[in-house]
Design a protein around this motif. Structure first.
Motif, short mmCIF file in Angstrom:
data_model
loop_
_atom_site.label_atom_id
_atom_site.label_comp_id
_atom_site.label_asym_id
_atom_site.label_seq_id
_atom_site.Cartn_x
_atom_site.Cartn_y
_atom_site.Cartn_z
N LYS A 187 43.34 37.73 39.85
CA LYS A 187 42.18 38.52 40.29
C LYS A 187 40.90 37.79 39.90
O LYS A 187 40.88 36.94 39.00
CB LYS A 187 42.20 39.92 39.71
N ASP A 188 39.83 38.15 40.57
CA ASP A 188 38.54 37.52 40.31
C ASP A 188 37.95 38.01 38.99
O ASP A 188 37.98 39.20 38.68
CB ASP A 188 37.56 37.81 41.44
N VAL A 201 35.52 33.73 40.08
CA VAL A 201 36.59 32.85 40.55
C VAL A 201 37.94 33.51 40.31
O VAL A 201 38.07 34.40 39.46
CB VAL A 201 36.55 31.48 39.82
N PRO A 202 39.00 33.09 41.04
CA PRO A 202 40.33 33.65 40.82
C PRO A 202 40.93 33.17 39.49
O PRO A 202 40.98 31.98 39.23
CB PRO A 202 41.14 33.13 42.00
N ILE A 277 43.64 32.12 33.00
CA ILE A 277 43.29 30.73 33.29
C ILE A 277 42.87 30.65 34.75
O ILE A 277 43.56 31.17 35.63
CB ILE A 277 44.49 29.79 33.04
N PRO A 278 41.74 30.01 35.03
CA PRO A 278 41.28 29.94 36.43
C PRO A 278 42.09 28.94 37.25
O PRO A 278 42.59 27.95 36.72
CB PRO A 278 39.83 29.48 36.30
N LYS A 279 42.21 29.23 38.53
CA LYS A 279 42.73 28.23 39.46
C LYS A 279 41.63 27.20 39.71
O LYS A 279 40.44 27.53 39.69
CB LYS A 279 43.12 28.90 40.78
N PRO A 391 35.15 26.12 38.09
CA PRO A 391 36.31 26.09 38.99
C PRO A 391 35.92 26.03 40.46
O PRO A 391 36.70 25.60 41.29
CB PRO A 391 37.03 27.42 38.67
N ILE A 392 34.69 26.48 40.79
CA ILE A 392 34.21 26.39 42.16
C ILE A 392 33.36 25.13 42.27
O ILE A 392 32.28 25.05 41.69
CB ILE A 392 33.37 27.61 42.55
#
Length: 395
Positions: A187-188, A201-202, A277-279, A391-392
């Protein structure tokens, strides 16, 4: 490998110090392999200088280390194409040599072909440099499974190039079955940037117990990859305690070889109170020579032609050579696992510049910049290392 891992630390630290918001990924192993290919064909002062860089005493030691790396890769499933049984891990080496300066047969056969499994391609840099660029780009595209495209731009390779030596590393692994992420739990959430802003971010999460350790100013978490081999690969995450603590963390590692401290890899399984942990998915390219210059270990050195008599024929026809190196890498981390690739190119030319292209349960919430590493457990070889600042990020 220690020197090349140090180059990676320096790279990340310099990016943060100059206020860059770029994510970073590099492969110390790929840099090391190209340097080994170069040093195995040098003599004299050039050999002494490069051996000092690599912390080796002789070419025989370089060759021995190169054979050891090849053995580790085979143990990790280098030729496996069935990612369901283990990681795909491939290394490929290439050489493009100008027709006017052919390789010395001994170096071509006993070094490149025998040790590095590398075939040399005879080309014409003087009149067909752009065609060579197209050929190298196609080779990299295929070897990286399409992850790295156009590593060289047309017009970027000078006509007086003598030889280009290249290493490529490709990795694809899925998380061990006990550590797979359920996409339904993704989830974001907010990720806090170094400038104080935040982005949504996811984030991935799981309720499994993870290998975890808390140290002075940072935490470490390990996620193993599925493997049917005796050698195991894992991804490590190094998370500063403070949201703006990435520079301090990198400074610590850069000053005391922290990543080589085995204490940081002796983790225990713990239940995490919170785990996110972010993708992430990005590429990064840099001039290896420039980073080494900043370290006071210049690779862009003027080479005495006599020092290359065992590598290149007709080297006495030019007054001096210049060595340069750059790398482009890519990484993707999601619920399934990791896919990564890195290609390092070393160009040698007859002068000029070669343009680069606590008490409560532990928690691990990577909602601010952190460092990651893909490492082979038994040998300690570092395949990939980098820092996620945001992450973005567009390439």
């Amino acid at each position: 490998m220690e020197f090349c891992t140090r180059v990676a630390y320096e790279l990340m630290l310099k990016e943060i110090q100059k206020g860059s918001s770029r994510n970073v990924v590099s492969s110390p192993l790929s840099i090391n392999t190209v340097l080994n290919m170069v040093v195995a064909g040098t003599t004299g002062n050039t050999l002494k200088q490069m051996l000092a860089f690599l912390g080796s005493k002789s070419i025989d030691e370089i060759i021995s280390k190169s054979r050891h790396i090849a053995a580790v890769l085979r143990g990790c499933g280098e030729s496996s194409e069935n990612v369901g049984d283990g990681p795909i891990l491939t290394m490929i080496n290439g050489a493009w040599v100008d027709q006017c300066f052919p390789l010395v047969p001994k170096y071509k056969e006993e070094v490149l072909k025998s040790i590095f499994k590398c075939e040399a391609n005879n080309v014409d840099f003087q009149t067909k440099a752009n065609e060579v660029v197209d050929e190298i780009n196609s080779w990299v595209d295929i070897a990286s499974r399409g992850l790295i495209k156009n590593i060289l731009q047309r017009g970027s390779v000078p006509r007086d190039t003598i030889v280009i030596l290249t290493n490529g590393l490709y990795f694809k692994g899925i998380w061990d079955s006990h550590y797979k992420f359920n996409p339904w739990l993704t989830k974001d959430r907010k990720f806090y940037l170094l400038n104080g802003d935040n982005v949504s971010v996811p984030f991935m999460s799981s309720i499994e117990n993870y290998y975890y350790g808390a140290f002075d100013g940072f935490k470490v978490l390990k996620i193993p990859y599925q493997s049917c081999q005796s050698n195991n690969l894992s991804m490590y995450f190094f998370l500063p305690d403070e949201r703006d603590g990435l520079q301090n963390l990198l400074g610590k590692f850069n000053s005391d070889f922290g990543f080589l401290n085995e204490e940081y890899f002796k983790l225990t399984k713990e239940t995490l109170d919170e785990f996110w942990i972010p993708k992430f998915n990005f590429s990064y390219n840099f001039d290896v020579s420039k980073v080494m210059d900043d370290m006071g270990k210049s690779l862009s050195i003027i080479v005495n032609p006599r020092d290359l008599f065992e590598m290149v024929q007709n080297s006495g026809d030019v007054p001096f050579f210049l060595l340069n190196m750059f790398q482009k890498a890519y990484i993707k981390v999601d619920e399934n696992g990791t896919e990564a690739a890195a290609f390092t190119l070393s160009g040698m030319r007859a002068g000029g510049c070669w343009p680069p292209p606590g008490v409560k349960c532990a928690s691990f919430v990577a909602d601010h910049p952190f460092v990651f590493m893909i490492r082979e457990e038994r040998s300690g070889l570092v395949f990939f290392i980098g820092a996620v600042v945001s992450p973005i990020q567009e390439d």
